[in-house]
Scaffold this motif. Sequence first.
Motif, short mmCIF file in Angstrom:
data_model
loop_
_atom_site.label_atom_id
_atom_site.label_comp_id
_atom_site.label_asym_id
_atom_site.label_seq_id
_atom_site.Cartn_x
_atom_site.Cartn_y
_atom_site.Cartn_z
N PRO A 263 -29.62 -2.63 35.73
CA PRO A 263 -28.51 -3.51 35.62
C PRO A 263 -29.00 -5.37 35.12
O PRO A 263 -27.54 -6.04 34.63
CB PRO A 263 -27.81 -3.37 36.96
N GLU A 264 -30.25 -5.82 35.53
CA GLU A 264 -30.15 -6.79 35.50
C GLU A 264 -31.02 -7.42 33.69
O GLU A 264 -30.73 -8.12 33.46
CB GLU A 264 -30.38 -7.86 36.23
N PHE A 265 -32.02 -6.85 33.99
CA PHE A 265 -33.35 -6.99 33.23
C PHE A 265 -33.22 -6.14 31.89
O PHE A 265 -33.20 -4.84 31.96
CB PHE A 265 -34.84 -6.69 33.76
N VAL A 266 -33.84 -6.88 30.97
CA VAL A 266 -34.15 -5.68 30.09
C VAL A 266 -35.17 -4.79 29.56
O VAL A 266 -34.48 -3.41 29.09
CB VAL A 266 -33.61 -7.47 28.15
N PHE A 267 -36.11 -4.52 30.14
CA PHE A 267 -37.37 -4.39 29.56
C PHE A 267 -37.95 -3.18 31.07
O PHE A 267 -37.66 -4.47 31.92
CB PHE A 267 -38.71 -5.13 29.06
N THR A 268 -37.76 -2.22 30.85
CA THR A 268 -37.92 -1.07 31.61
C THR A 268 -39.54 -0.54 30.88
O THR A 268 -39.40 -0.07 29.77
CB THR A 268 -36.75 -0.80 32.38
N TYR A 269 -39.66 0.52 32.72
CA TYR A 269 -41.47 2.03 32.60
C TYR A 269 -40.63 2.66 33.50
O TYR A 269 -39.90 2.50 33.55
CB TYR A 269 -42.20 0.52 32.50
N VAL A 270 -41.11 3.57 32.50
CA VAL A 270 -40.96 4.96 33.23
C VAL A 270 -42.24 5.29 34.75
O VAL A 270 -43.57 4.76 33.93
CB VAL A 270 -41.12 6.03 32.71
N ALA A 271 -41.79 5.45 35.40
CA ALA A 271 -42.89 5.68 36.60
C ALA A 271 -43.67 6.92 36.58
O ALA A 271 -42.83 7.79 36.16
CB ALA A 271 -42.68 5.14 37.91
#
Length: 377
Positions: A263-271
């Motif tokens: 919802p806020e940050f552009v970049f994510t990763y999968v745990a």
Amino acid sequence: MSVYRDKRSPYYQFDFQHEGRRFHGSTKCTTRRDAEKFEAAELEKAKALVKATRRSKASLAIDDVADRLWNHSAQYDADPKATETNLARLIEYFGPSKPLTQIDNQAAREMVAWRRGHRVKRRGKRTKEEEQALPLVSNATVNRSATKVLQRLFTLAKAERAEFPAEPDWDELLLPEPEERVRELQDHEGDALDDAMRSDYEPFFDFVRASGMRMKECVTLRWTEVNFGAKQIVRLGKGGRRVVFPITPAVREILFPLQGQHPEFVFTYVAVYGNKKTQIVRGQRYRITYNGAKSAWQTLRRRAKVTDFRFHDFRHDFGTKLLRNSRNLKLVQKALNHRDIKSTLRYAHVLDEDVAAAVEELAKSRKKSRSDVKKVS
């Protein structure tokens, strides 16, 4: 004013008042004559402190000045945790009640020498022998984490009208730093990184290479700063400066599919692994943090077998390739958000071929002019 010998100490003590304030302590001297000289010097320091405090109308104890600096601006730094650590280190070294008026060039030089003796910190447990084997911090680290931080405290106090007749000579205190190298990513290295890349981190590293932004700027990129309609990323960069970066078709292709992942940050990763303590659930997406990005980069570089290439070198790679394609230093300066074009000039070596071609053309034109003169004569 007078000095006296305390039975509990081999040293003479001093104790005097100046404009209603008491100053006392040990002279660390064993003779009265030396103790009186020490007390006279302390009196001059006391006069300077009272005068500076009277003008600034604020405490000049290093802990108090640091507190005001934090509330005024430091908490909004690009890396406030690092600033907080650096301020705490100085307060611990000098002592929280140490007035800035008592920090002269010699005291600051001793602080620099103390900081130079520290070793770099690495994650993980180590034995004492392994800790001692770690390299000493670099000159750049000493300058950035100690000298310039102390100078910043003086600057704030002077803005509050404090006076420092014995202010340290900052130019003398700054340690020499080698010119920052410019390392360009080779095609085969880029291919190796692509082959070793985790799919969930691929958009992040693609954006790093496409934008030339610093790691902290990338991991903290928010959706509120991305405007697909205006085709711009607008945010605050290093030094609090407003940065506008164009959303080109290539950048849009990287960012657009990431909408909805956080919802806020552009970049994510999968745990990959779950963690009950941090409430991380395996298979769920989470924002990429600064430490997470560093760890992912170290793993990626090791798997790709790419050596002598730091994360920050992606920025150098971007600047070098952009200048080679555009031949425009001012354009590269704006793209990299350099305040001074001197920082951009480190990439000027890519224009060496242009310079050589221009020199050759000049030589040919002169040669042609001389031959034309001979024909006329």
